[in-house]
Design an enzyme around this catalytic site. Structure first.
Site: not given
Length: 421
Positions: A169, A313, A324, A345, A350, A409
């Site tokens: 991502c 993010h 975060e 997002k 996403h 990931f």
């Protein structure tokens, strides 16, 4: 090896396709109006409650003048034509002509997390139901990660380096970072950098649902009646991210090359911070995430006090958003409540390997227009009461530097500081 040239790297153009619109202009218009482009899936059938997604509206590659019926049948991985078209439009936005001089000095780095999984699905269906000889000989090129960039080069004429940064991502930010380094050091004068994802197939949707990553919408959820409310970063009722397709490409240029070709700078790549967690394949590590943010700010030769806005993010997962925020508190301390934090997002979902590149385009455009985009669908979480997440509506906010975060990931982190020009 030759010594690096240490050139400044500018962003001179970009384009994107998102759940809000098939062009960046359409996406921007709705993003700045506080709209979300999420809806129940129409691309395929799925029985999971994770059936709200971000689909690119009004996207028909068959309508493109260079997509013949034969081309469409051979290249059945949707990310191929999407990449080609976004690259073409990004070059047009930049005003960069690819010719005998610029072509060899132009590279293309397009990241993707899942590559041509839709093509593989078609091949498997043909194999199981029609026999092994019905598997397309174009299957392997379709799932080869660098092929979209290669096909864009065949269409547009550039012959610099092409490859696909694979950072899950964070792939879009990795592409921008690598492209910037290549230009800074003198390997290229121009780079088309970004990400693409066409992931809306049943197996991928179900896989994310089974790993409890995406939101499962129960009848009592507010998104049951209004699917556009499914993604809600930093909200008290966030329950997982919304899977989306999308693409974005930024045209990067060396400062002197931009001047030579009369290109208009829209931003500068100020600083890059990247590392890995060595922690867990999905759960991030606060120490290394914090370090990536600090490294980007340090690479820009700034202090945390110079950052004027944050593009988070912000996936809308309980754990991810909380971590975060904890890292942002460490980096910015008592100044954090004064910094607007936008989570794109919430509006576009996403889009995995494309998300960071899309968010970079939105962050740069917002900086240019002296606004900050909203985090929509927001219901306050007392745990984040000290934060300004720009709830639900865009607002005026002049700023020179924005920190754009992206994590993926496998424990991959890439943060970039963009400077307005």
């Amino acid at each position: 090896m030759k010594a690096p040239k240490n050139r400044k790297v500018l962003v001179v153009g970009y384009d994107a396709a998102t759940a809000l619109g098939a062009t960046f202009a359409d996406s921007w218009e709705l993003a700045s109006a506080g709209k979300a482009g999420l809806r129940r899936i129409s691309r395929c059938h799925t029985t999971t409650r994770s059936n709200v997604v971000g689909e690119i509206p009004d996207w028909d590659p068959a309508a493109l003048p260079y997509v013949t019926r034969k081309e469409a049948s051979l290249w059945d991985a949707s990310y191929v034509f999407l990449t080609m078209e976004i690259c073409r439009r990004a070059l047009d936005h930049a005003g960069l002509e690819i010719d005998d001089l610029t072509g060899p000095r132009t590279g293309c780095l397009i990241g993707s997390a899942l590559n041509g999984t839709d093509s593989y699905r078609i091949a498997m269906d043909n194999y199981v139901n029609h026999g092994p000889t019905k598997v397309s000989p174009y299957l392997l090129p379709n799932v080869c990660a660098n092929l979209p960039a290669g096909k864009a080069g065949m269409l547009l004429g550039f012959t610099g380096p092409i490859f696909s940064p694979q950072g899950a991502c964070a792939s879009g930010n990795h592409a921008i970072a690598l492209g910037a380094r290549m230009i800074r050091d003198g390997d290229c004068d121009f780079v088309l950098a970004g990400g693409v994802e066409t992931c809306l197939i049943p197996e991928i949707i179900q896989g994310f649902a089974n790993m409890q990553a995406t939101i499962k919408i129960k009848p009592s959820d507010r998104a049951a009646q209004d699917p556009s409310q499914a993604s809600r970063p930093f909200s008290i009722d966030r329950k997982g991210f919304v899977l989306a397709e999308g693409a974005a490409v930024l045209v990067l240029a060396a400062e002197e090359a931009a001047k030579t070709h009369g290109l208009t700078p829209r931003a500068e790549i100020g600083g890059i911070g990247w590392n890995s967690d060595a922690h867990h394949f999905t759960r991030p590590n606060s120490k290394t995430v914090t370090r990536a943010m600090l490294a980007a700010i340090d690479d820009a030769e700034l202090s945390a006090g110079d950052i004027g806005a944050i593009n988070a993010h912000g996936t809308s997962t309980p754990t991810g958003d909380s971590l975060e925020v904890a890292c942002l508190r460490t980096v910015f301390g008592e100044r954090l409540p004064d910094l607007p934090i936008s989570a794109n997002k919430s509006q576009i979902g996403h889009s995995l390997g494309a998300s960071a590149a899309i968010e970079a385009c939105l962050a740069i455009e917002a900086m240019h227009r002296e606004i900050v985009l909203p985090t929509v669908n927001h219901l306050p979480d007392p745990a984040f009461a000290d934060l300004d997440v720009v709830p639900n509506q865009a607002r005026k906010h002049a700023h020179e530097f924005v920190l754009s975060n992206s994590f993926g990931f496998g424990g991959t982190n890439c943060c970039i500081v963009f400077q307005g020009r």
